[in-house]
Design a protein around this motif. Structure first.
Motif, PDB file in Angstrom:
ATOM      1  N   THR A   1      78.506  -0.488  22.947  1.00 41.03           N
ATOM      2  CA  THR A   1      79.648   0.431  22.791  1.00 41.03           C
ATOM      3  C   THR A   1      79.572   1.627  23.746  1.00 41.03           C
ATOM      4  O   THR A   1      80.506   2.417  23.817  1.00 41.03           O
ATOM      5  CB  THR A   1      79.715   0.967  21.342  1.00 41.03           C
ATOM      6  OG1 THR A   1      78.439   1.534  21.026  1.00 41.03           O
ATOM      7  CG2 THR A   1      80.044  -0.134  20.347  1.00 41.03           C
TER       8      THR A   1
ATOM      9  N   ASN B   1      83.877   2.175  16.795  1.00 40.10           N
ATOM     10  CA  ASN B   1      83.614   2.924  18.010  1.00 40.10           C
ATOM     11  C   ASN B   1      83.636   1.961  19.195  1.00 40.10           C
ATOM     12  O   ASN B   1      82.631   1.793  19.867  1.00 40.10           O
ATOM     13  CB  ASN B   1      82.237   3.598  17.846  1.00 40.10           C
ATOM     14  CG  ASN B   1      81.818   4.325  19.086  1.00 40.10           C
ATOM     15  OD1 ASN B   1      82.645   4.630  19.924  1.00 40.10           O
ATOM     16  ND2 ASN B   1      80.536   4.590  19.204  1.00 40.10           N
TER      17      ASN B   1
ATOM     18  N   TYR C   1      63.477  13.466  25.825  1.00 42.04           N
ATOM     19  CA  TYR C   1      64.122  12.208  26.245  1.00 42.04           C
ATOM     20  C   TYR C   1      63.324  11.557  27.379  1.00 42.04           C
ATOM     21  O   TYR C   1      63.011  10.369  27.336  1.00 42.04           O
ATOM     22  CB  TYR C   1      65.558  12.510  26.702  1.00 42.04           C
ATOM     23  CG  TYR C   1      66.243  11.370  27.431  1.00 42.04           C
ATOM     24  CD1 TYR C   1      66.856  10.332  26.729  1.00 42.04           C
ATOM     25  CD2 TYR C   1      66.285  11.330  28.826  1.00 42.04           C
ATOM     26  CE1 TYR C   1      67.484   9.293  27.403  1.00 42.04           C
ATOM     27  CE2 TYR C   1      66.913  10.296  29.499  1.00 42.04           C
ATOM     28  CZ  TYR C   1      67.512   9.286  28.789  1.00 42.04           C
ATOM     29  OH  TYR C   1      68.130   8.246  29.459  1.00 42.04           O
TER      30      TYR C   1
HETATM   31  P1  NAP Z   1      75.618   5.923  26.162  1.00 47.09           P
HETATM   32  O1  NAP Z   1      77.015   5.856  26.680  1.00 47.09           O
HETATM   33  O2  NAP Z   1      75.157   7.162  25.474  1.00 47.09           O
HETATM   34  O3  NAP Z   1      75.414   4.674  25.166  1.00 47.09           O
HETATM   35  C1  NAP Z   1      74.303   4.612  24.326  1.00 47.09           C
HETATM   36  C2  NAP Z   1      74.472   3.412  23.407  1.00 47.09           C
HETATM   37  O4  NAP Z   1      73.330   3.361  22.526  1.00 47.09           O
HETATM   38  C3  NAP Z   1      75.727   3.449  22.504  1.00 47.09           C
HETATM   39  O5  NAP Z   1      76.255   2.155  22.416  1.00 47.09           O
HETATM   40  C4  NAP Z   1      75.150   3.885  21.173  1.00 47.09           C
HETATM   41  O6  NAP Z   1      75.897   3.430  20.063  1.00 47.09           O
HETATM   42  C5  NAP Z   1      73.819   3.156  21.207  1.00 47.09           C
HETATM   43  N1  NAP Z   1      72.873   3.677  20.225  1.00 47.09           N
HETATM   44  C6  NAP Z   1      72.524   4.966  20.012  1.00 47.09           C
HETATM   45  N2  NAP Z   1      71.636   5.050  19.005  1.00 47.09           N
HETATM   46  C7  NAP Z   1      71.424   3.780  18.568  1.00 47.09           C
HETATM   47  C8  NAP Z   1      70.623   3.215  17.548  1.00 47.09           C
HETATM   48  N3  NAP Z   1      69.870   3.958  16.735  1.00 47.09           N
HETATM   49  N4  NAP Z   1      70.629   1.872  17.391  1.00 47.09           N
HETATM   50  C9  NAP Z   1      71.413   1.105  18.165  1.00 47.09           C
HETATM   51  N5  NAP Z   1      72.225   1.584  19.144  1.00 47.09           N
HETATM   52  C10 NAP Z   1      72.214   2.907  19.339  1.00 47.09           C
HETATM   53  O7  NAP Z   1      74.581   5.638  27.340  1.00 47.09           O
HETATM   54  P2  NAP Z   1      74.815   4.969  28.789  1.00 47.09           P
HETATM   55  O8  NAP Z   1      75.173   6.049  29.750  1.00 47.09           O
HETATM   56  O9  NAP Z   1      75.666   3.777  28.657  1.00 47.09           O
HETATM   57  O10 NAP Z   1      73.323   4.551  29.149  1.00 47.09           O
HETATM   58  C11 NAP Z   1      72.813   3.267  28.795  1.00 47.09           C
HETATM   59  C12 NAP Z   1      71.296   3.309  28.815  1.00 47.09           C
HETATM   60  O11 NAP Z   1      70.842   3.647  30.126  1.00 47.09           O
HETATM   61  C13 NAP Z   1      70.672   4.355  27.892  1.00 47.09           C
HETATM   62  O12 NAP Z   1      69.457   3.803  27.420  1.00 47.09           O
HETATM   63  C14 NAP Z   1      70.376   5.529  28.801  1.00 47.09           C
HETATM   64  O13 NAP Z   1      69.306   6.292  28.287  1.00 47.09           O
HETATM   65  C15 NAP Z   1      70.014   4.804  30.077  1.00 47.09           C
HETATM   66  N6  NAP Z   1      70.286   5.520  31.335  1.00 47.09           N
HETATM   67  C16 NAP Z   1      71.537   6.003  31.580  1.00 47.09           C
HETATM   68  C17 NAP Z   1      71.808   6.607  32.792  1.00 47.09           C
HETATM   69  C18 NAP Z   1      73.175   7.145  33.111  1.00 47.09           C
HETATM   70  O14 NAP Z   1      73.274   7.939  34.062  1.00 47.09           O
HETATM   71  N7  NAP Z   1      74.215   6.722  32.403  1.00 47.09           N
HETATM   72  C19 NAP Z   1      70.790   6.705  33.762  1.00 47.09           C
HETATM   73  C20 NAP Z   1      69.537   6.177  33.475  1.00 47.09           C
HETATM   74  C21 NAP Z   1      69.294   5.565  32.265  1.00 47.09           C
HETATM   75  P3  NAP Z   1      77.086   4.329  19.417  1.00 47.09           P
HETATM   76  O15 NAP Z   1      78.326   3.970  20.198  1.00 47.09           O
HETATM   77  O16 NAP Z   1      77.110   3.864  18.014  1.00 47.09           O
HETATM   78  O17 NAP Z   1      76.701   5.765  19.583  1.00 47.09           O
END
Ligand code: NAP
Ligand code: GDD
Length: 343
Positions: free
Chosen positions: A10, A39, A149
């Motif tokens: 999501t 969501n 984090y």
């Molecule tokens: P995001 O938009 O914040 O999405 C996080 C996802 O994790 C959401 O689907 C959320 O679900 C889910 N989640 C949170 N807590 C959870 C739990 N307890 N159990 C199961 N699911 C849970 O993050 P993103 O930007 O797509 O990033 C994806 C991944 O890449 C993350 O691990 C992030 O740390 C990593 N990352 C991101 C970036 C970046 O720049 N975007 C860079 C490096 C690494 P809900 O919708 O229910 O909240």
């Protein structure tokens, strides 16, 4: 037909990755945690909400991942779920560590215990470089995280490497630099900037308050980066790769470009906590600093070297910084003018 399971489907990356894998002909399954309200706005915006098979999944619950492995026997697992907001990790360090560190170990243990042959992708992060030890960061740069984090993700990265080496699990770790899109969450600085400026333009907000304007990030487009995740799992051996654009810009640069795209003409004035940006056409202050958004310990600047991914995976980001900012500004301008900001 290959089967993929995406945790965090999501979220921003989950939505783009799901779309990309569906286009490749995969059966796409997604892990969603139970919440009081649905969501799935990002998946709906990409038009794929009904093409995914959903499963209960929480990073805290080992039984969830074991059931998914038993039931769907995935060929590939992409672990994108996380508490991903750095600022929140200072206020919720224990929760962040439970999810972002031990949550990953739960999945790896499930793979080891079930003997699953699924290939595993871990969403590692440039936040692990933190207080940077090289001017340009690569897979060889020593790690020095600056937030709960970053520390939790560092554990997750090394436990992924350890399960690769100790248990012969195909476990890849992608060290991804910041990647953004119109589907970015509103608390992250890029989306906060484009959404708030669009609201100011349409008279739904008065001012954009930001923290550290000097912070600099290597910002790419999420749609390009999810292709790199997939390429890591198609490679002959599991490894660790940096995905980045090799260019860095400050938060102030991002504001200036986004404001340009939305028709403002900004004049920056003052410095430190007194810095502001005035719109020349109305003479109104539209941006100011609010120290409440400063971090307890900051990552000042990041710039990545994606040479290894380019060489081994033939991966290169396509969107430029300017295209990224303009795309986000335009999407938020449309949403605000239609009165339809769903996420
Ligand atoms: P995001 O938009 O914040 O999405 C996080 C996802 O994790 C959401 O689907 C959320 O679900 C889910 N989640 C949170 N807590 C959870 C739990 N307890 N159990 C199961 N699911 C849970 O993050 P993103 O930007 O797509 O990033 C994806 C991944 O890449 C993350 O691990 C992030 O740390 C990593 N990352 C991101 C970036 C970046 O720049 N975007 C860079 C490096 C690494 P809900 O919708 O229910 O909240
Ligand atoms: N969020 C936010 N809000 N950040 C601000 C603000 C503000 O009002 N003002 C300045 N900043 C600065 C932050 O201090 C930080 O230096 C920079 O803008 C980027 O902040 P975020 O957009 O919140 O992203 P991040 O770099 O902390 O973390 C993102 O990228 C990581 C990869 O490096 C997240 O997506 C993480 O999940 C990801 O791992």
């Amino acid at each position: 037909m290959k089967t993929a399971f995406i945790t965090g489907i999501t979220g921003q990356d989950g939505a783009y990755l799901a779309k990309f894998l569906l286009e490749k002909g995969y059966a796409v399954h997604g892990g969603v945690r139970r919440t009081a309200s649905m969501n799935r706005g990002r998946l709906a915006e990409l038009g794929i909400e009904n093409e995914i098979q959903y499963h209960d999944f929480d990073l805290l619950e080992l039984s969830n991942i074991v059931s998914v492995i038993d039931e769907i026997k995935p060929d590939e697992i992409y672990n994108l779920a996380a508490q991903s907001f750095v600022a929140a990790s200072f206020r919720q360090p224990l929760l962040t560590s439970e999810l972002d560190a031990l949550g990953v170990l739960r999945i790896l243990e499930a793979l080891r215990m079930t003997g699953s042959q699924a290939r595993f992708y871990q969403a590692s992060t440039s936040e692990m470089f933190g207080k940077i030890q090289d001017q340009i960061q690569s897979e060889m740069t020593p790690l020095y995280p600056r937030s709960p984090y970053g520390v939790a993700k560092l554990f997750a990265h090394w436990i992924t490497v350890n399960y690769r080496e100790a248990h012969n699990i195909f476990a890849a770790s992608g060290i991804l630099f910041n990647h953004e899109s119109p589907l970015r969450g509103q608390e992250f600085v890029t989306r906060k900037i484009t959404l708030t400026l669009a609201k100011i333009k349409h008279r739904n907000a008065n001012i954009l308050e930001l923290g550290n304007l000097n912070a600099a990030r290597d910002w790419g487009f999420a749609g390009d980066f999810v292709q790199g995740m997939w390429k890591m799992l198609q490679h002959k051996v599991a490894d660790t790769y940096v995905l980045a654009t090799g260019r860095t810009n400050s938060v102030r640069d991002f504001v200036t470009h986004a404001a340009d795209a939305l028709g403002f003409r900004l004049a920056w004035e003052g410095d430190g906590v007194n810095e502001t940006a005035r719109d020349r056409s109305t003479n109104r202050i539209v941006v100011r600093v609010n120290p409440a958004f400063f971090r307890a310990s900051e990552v000042d600047t990041l710039i990545g070297c994606p040479a290894k991914a380019e060489r081994d995976l033939d991966w290169k980001p396509k969107a430029t910084f300017e295209e990224l900012v303009e795309g986000m500004a335009s999407a938020d301008n449309d949403r605000v003018s239609r009165g339809c900001v769903l996420f």
